[in-house]
Design an enzyme around this catalytic site. Structure first.
Site, PDB file in Angstrom:
ATOM      1  N   GLU A 164     -11.118 -13.043   0.079  1.00  0.00           N
ATOM      2  CA  GLU A 164     -10.889 -12.391   1.367  1.00  0.00           C
ATOM      3  C   GLU A 164     -10.575 -13.413   2.451  1.00  0.00           C
ATOM      4  O   GLU A 164      -9.722 -13.172   3.312  1.00  0.00           O
ATOM      5  CB  GLU A 164     -12.114 -11.559   1.763  1.00  0.00           C
ATOM      6  CG  GLU A 164     -12.455 -10.415   0.818  1.00  0.00           C
ATOM      7  CD  GLU A 164     -11.464  -9.263   0.889  1.00  0.00           C
ATOM      8  OE1 GLU A 164     -10.533  -9.310   1.720  1.00  0.00           O
ATOM      9  OE2 GLU A 164     -11.625  -8.315   0.097  1.00  0.00           O
ATOM     10  N   ARG A 199      -6.881 -13.095   4.189  1.00  0.00           N
ATOM     11  CA  ARG A 199      -6.927 -12.631   5.579  1.00  0.00           C
ATOM     12  C   ARG A 199      -6.799 -13.782   6.575  1.00  0.00           C
ATOM     13  O   ARG A 199      -5.959 -13.753   7.474  1.00  0.00           O
ATOM     14  CB  ARG A 199      -8.209 -11.847   5.835  1.00  0.00           C
ATOM     15  CG  ARG A 199      -8.388 -10.637   4.940  1.00  0.00           C
ATOM     16  CD  ARG A 199      -9.490  -9.745   5.436  1.00  0.00           C
ATOM     17  NE  ARG A 199      -9.931  -8.785   4.417  1.00  0.00           N
ATOM     18  CZ  ARG A 199     -10.496  -7.621   4.678  1.00  0.00           C
ATOM     19  NH1 ARG A 199     -10.691  -7.244   5.927  1.00  0.00           N
ATOM     20  NH2 ARG A 199     -10.875  -6.813   3.704  1.00  0.00           N
ATOM     21  N   ASP A 256      -5.967  -5.200  -9.369  1.00  0.00           N
ATOM     22  CA  ASP A 256      -4.686  -4.870  -8.738  1.00  0.00           C
ATOM     23  C   ASP A 256      -3.764  -6.048  -8.443  1.00  0.00           C
ATOM     24  O   ASP A 256      -2.650  -6.139  -8.954  1.00  0.00           O
ATOM     25  CB  ASP A 256      -4.927  -4.048  -7.466  1.00  0.00           C
ATOM     26  CG  ASP A 256      -5.974  -4.664  -6.542  1.00  0.00           C
ATOM     27  OD1 ASP A 256      -6.521  -5.744  -6.874  1.00  0.00           O
ATOM     28  OD2 ASP A 256      -6.251  -4.070  -5.480  1.00  0.00           O
ATOM     29  N   GLU A 277      -2.370   0.919   1.178  1.00  0.00           N
ATOM     30  CA  GLU A 277      -1.551   0.796  -0.030  1.00  0.00           C
ATOM     31  C   GLU A 277      -0.434   1.838  -0.130  1.00  0.00           C
ATOM     32  O   GLU A 277       0.684   1.520  -0.548  1.00  0.00           O
ATOM     33  CB  GLU A 277      -2.437   0.851  -1.274  1.00  0.00           C
ATOM     34  CG  GLU A 277      -3.282  -0.376  -1.487  1.00  0.00           C
ATOM     35  CD  GLU A 277      -4.501  -0.431  -0.575  1.00  0.00           C
ATOM     36  OE1 GLU A 277      -5.024  -1.542  -0.354  1.00  0.00           O
ATOM     37  OE2 GLU A 277      -4.921   0.643  -0.079  1.00  0.00           O
ATOM     38  N   THR A 293      -1.008 -10.053  -0.106  1.00  0.00           N
ATOM     39  CA  THR A 293      -1.699  -8.795  -0.377  1.00  0.00           C
ATOM     40  C   THR A 293      -2.463  -8.267   0.828  1.00  0.00           C
ATOM     41  O   THR A 293      -3.040  -7.185   0.761  1.00  0.00           O
ATOM     42  CB  THR A 293      -2.630  -8.953  -1.599  1.00  0.00           C
ATOM     43  OG1 THR A 293      -2.992  -7.666  -2.114  1.00  0.00           O
ATOM     44  CG2 THR A 293      -3.867  -9.766  -1.233  1.00  0.00           C
TER      45      THR A 293
END
Length: 672
Positions: free
Chosen positions: A205, A209, A354, A542, A646
């Site tokens: 993360e 991010r 994913d 998504e 992502t």
């Protein structure tokens, strides 16, 4: 690890001189007249070797009043633009967008507007929703990592905060040309953001991010200097050094996560010690998706700085993961950093699985299609997905991307996380490389296999849209289950693998249309079940992400309309409304309602929707960004020139040179 730039790259270097002009340009005042007032909260250091502009001399009798007036003016400027916690929109953007957005939301319940769509106006509505979200955060949670808009609460994940919401939202503000908001964020990043917390944070993360956000802000501020322009550094420079300096500091600390016996990163890392920490659950295994979804960020940083170590550590991860040659390119959702082997048999493209697949094709595109090994891995995985995970629903033949919890030999679970809905757009992206479908079809490399990939992307997109359309709020639950035949009808059983030698031709739709009728008993609705514990909606991106890709690639306006319906549903059902007493006219006091922000839902199947009290950072970093780009011109941040990580942070494509290369070869494959 020490950081050194290559001789050919100097974009990261700090400006040698600093002209502190913010807020005083055009006032005829030089920096010494401030008397150090801004020293504590200035946006960037005031370099001592920067000569100040000559003082403009006023007649002696006016000098003292002008000096007092100048100081007073500067105080007002500082108060309205730089004081931490104050809304950056005061001044240039003073209209109450929350009130206007609330009025607009109420009008949506009346008859729909007729006539051609005004996409510029719709894009502005998205921009308004972002500004309202940002204003609420500025007012009630400035600098904090978490924002709870219903209660007005806030919280940091670690002492001192990580800049979670500010950094994650930064490039969205640049794309939306929100100069004052970017200025406020940049001021906080300069004076308050640090990455020396003696606390463990998520390796994944923090990379996607924070590192991704800083790298994207650096790229956009230099590549597109007219978007939210700032003049913090030397004349003519966009001020990119702050972002890259913060990014390299963070990346150097994150490198400790890769210091496992195998090079597979640990799930967490202590930034102060640059020390990786194993997961406390799952036998110490890391999530496969998380370990293999750090590559775009570190590879771009390596290209930007000329430092190959950033590249090598993430490339090693891919070598270890692929070295096990997973059957048909489908990987279990855990991998152990100590032994470098997959853990368990669960195979899915939802949580923990994913973005492994997403980053295969995106690594290939990021490197300007130079690293062919990743295209090979992507194609192999896509064939495995087709063979083992794609099935048709019982009544409407919706295409379902299921799971294999017990491995490929186990039964198919007809369950789709919302996270899976990144896949339609990613498949279309892989099929055309980001080009428009019409252009891609003109290529000599176009094949019937690519036509089927486009069909799969369209059918999966329809399934994801159905999970929104079936609910009263028009918003999807976190997880959807589907009714299948017993045994399930698999795509591999019903449709043979396309011949590579046949002339490509467009394939017709498979599933029934998503028509509606008064009794709500359409066949496609009967195929979808949302369990009670899965009804929550977290403002996830998504589905709108894939709609964005599908529109950009196919050019079909239907996808834009789907996105517009989705955006209206978010505004109607996730908005947080506050009411205040206001003087409407002389002697007349009434209540005025306005939207102050947006929040997650506990239940997307009821009206009024039951709200949670949390706004995830990806609402502003991803969801609203993809809406904005969907309603923008196709060439704005084009898919041909960029890849989105992502977390929706756009990064440029580039050609790797020198030591920046794959450097490993694949082992023989296992097939079933």
């Amino acid at each position: 690890m020490s950081f050194q730039a290559s001789q050919s790259t100097t974009s990261w270097r700090p400006a040698q001189n600093q002209d502190f002009r913010k807020g005083i340009a055009g006032l005829g005042l030089s920096a010494p007249s401030m008397g150090g007032f801004f020293d504590k909260d200035r946006t960037l250091p005031m370099y001592k070797d920067k000569p100040f502009a000559p003082r403009r001399t006023a007649p002696r009798r006016w000098r003292k009043p002008l000096g007092i007036l100048g100081i007073f003016t500067l105080i007002l400027l500082w108060y309205f633009y730089y004081s931490p916690g104050l809304p950056a929109w005061k001044g240039a953007d003073s209209s109450d967008r929350g009130l206007e957005l609330w009025k607009w939301a109420q009008s949506l319940e009346s008859a729909p507007a007729k006539g051609p769509a005004d996409w510029d106006a719709r894009r502005e509505k998205v921009r308004d929703a972002f500004i309202v979200s940002w204003e609420g955060y500025e007012k009630e949670a400035w600098g904090y990592d978490e924002y709870h808009p219903v209660s007005g609460g806030n919280r940091n994940m670690v002492k001192g905060g990580m800049g979670w919401i500010i950094v994650d939202s930064l490039d969205t503000m640049i794309l939306m040309n929100l100069t004052s908001q970017v200025r406020h964020a940049r001021q906080w990043i300069s004076t308050s953001l640090q990455y020396n917390q003696d606390h463990d944070v998520s390796t994944f993360e923090t990379t996607i991010r924070m590192l991704g956000g800083l790298l994207s802000a650096n790229y956009l501020s230099t590549k597109y200097p007219t978007l939210a322009p700032l003049t913090d550094d030397d004349v003519g420079e966009a001020g990119e050094d702050l972002y890259i300096e913060k990014a390299t500091d963070l990346a150097d600390r994150l490198l400790g996560a890769f210091e496992s016996p195998t090079g597979i990163p640990y799930a967490s890392v202590n930034l102060n010690k640059s020390e990786g920490l194993q997961s406390h659950s799952d036998g110490g295994a890391s999530s496969t998706a998380e370990a293999t979804s750090l590559q775009l960020e570190f590879k771009y940083l390596a290209k930007l700085t000329g430092e190959p170590e950033y590249w090598n550590v993430v490339e090693k991860v891919m070598e270890v993961a692929d070295g096990q040659r997973p059957e048909d390119g489908l990987v279990p959702i855990y991998i152990n950093p100590q032994e470098g082997v997959f853990h368990g048999n669960n195979i899915r493209l939802g949580s923990r699985g994913d973005s492994y697949y997403e980053y295969l094709i995106k690594q290939y595109l990021q490197t300007s299609e130079q690293e062919h090994i990743y295209k090979e891995m992507w194609d192999e995985s896509l064939k495995g997905i087709r063979k083992h995970l794609l099935a048709f629903s019982k009544n409407a033949q919706l295409l379902v991307l299921g799971e294999r919890p017990s491995g490929l030999e186990g039964s198919l679970s007809p369950k789709m996380d919302h996270l899976v809905c990144f896949m339609p757009g990613t498949i279309a992206l892989g099929a055309t490389g980001g080009k428009s479908l019409s252009e891609a079809r003109e290529s000599s490399k176009w094949s019937q296999q690519r036509e089927e990939e486009i069909l799969i992307s369209k059918e999966l997109m329809k399934t994801c849209w159905a999970t929104y359309k079936t609910n009263p709020t028009g918003l999807a639950g976190e997880i959807s289950h589907f009714i299948l035949d017993s045994p399930p009808v698999m795509m591999a059983d019903k449709y043979p693998i396309p011949s590579l030698s046949s002339k490509p031709k467009e394939l017709p739709s498979i599933s029934l249309p998503l028509t509606t009728q008064d009794d709500g008993l359409e066949p496609w609705r009967k195929d979808i079940e949302i369990h009670r514990m899965d009804r929550h909606n977290l403002l996830r991106p998504e589905t709108i992400e894939s709609i964005f890709y599908m529109y950009r690639i196919t050019g079909d306006e239907m996808y834009r309309e789907w996105g517009w319906e989705m955006f209206k549903s978010f505004v109607q059902h996730t908005s947080v409304v506050e009411e205040k007493q206001s003087k409407l006219s002389p002697g007349d006091v009434g209540t005025i309602s306005r939207i102050k922000g947006f929040t997650s839902l506990d239940d997307a199947l009821t009206i009024p929707a039951k709200k949670r009290d949390n706004m995830e950072s990806f609402w502003m970093a991803e969801t609203l960004k993809y809406f904005y780009l969907l309603f923008s011109d196709r060439d704005f941040i084009s898919l041909e020139d960029h890849v989105f990580n992502t977390e929706a942070h756009p990064l440029p494509r580039f050609k790797p040179t020198g030591d920046l290369k794959t450097g490993w070869e694949r082992k023989p494959a296992h097939t079933s």
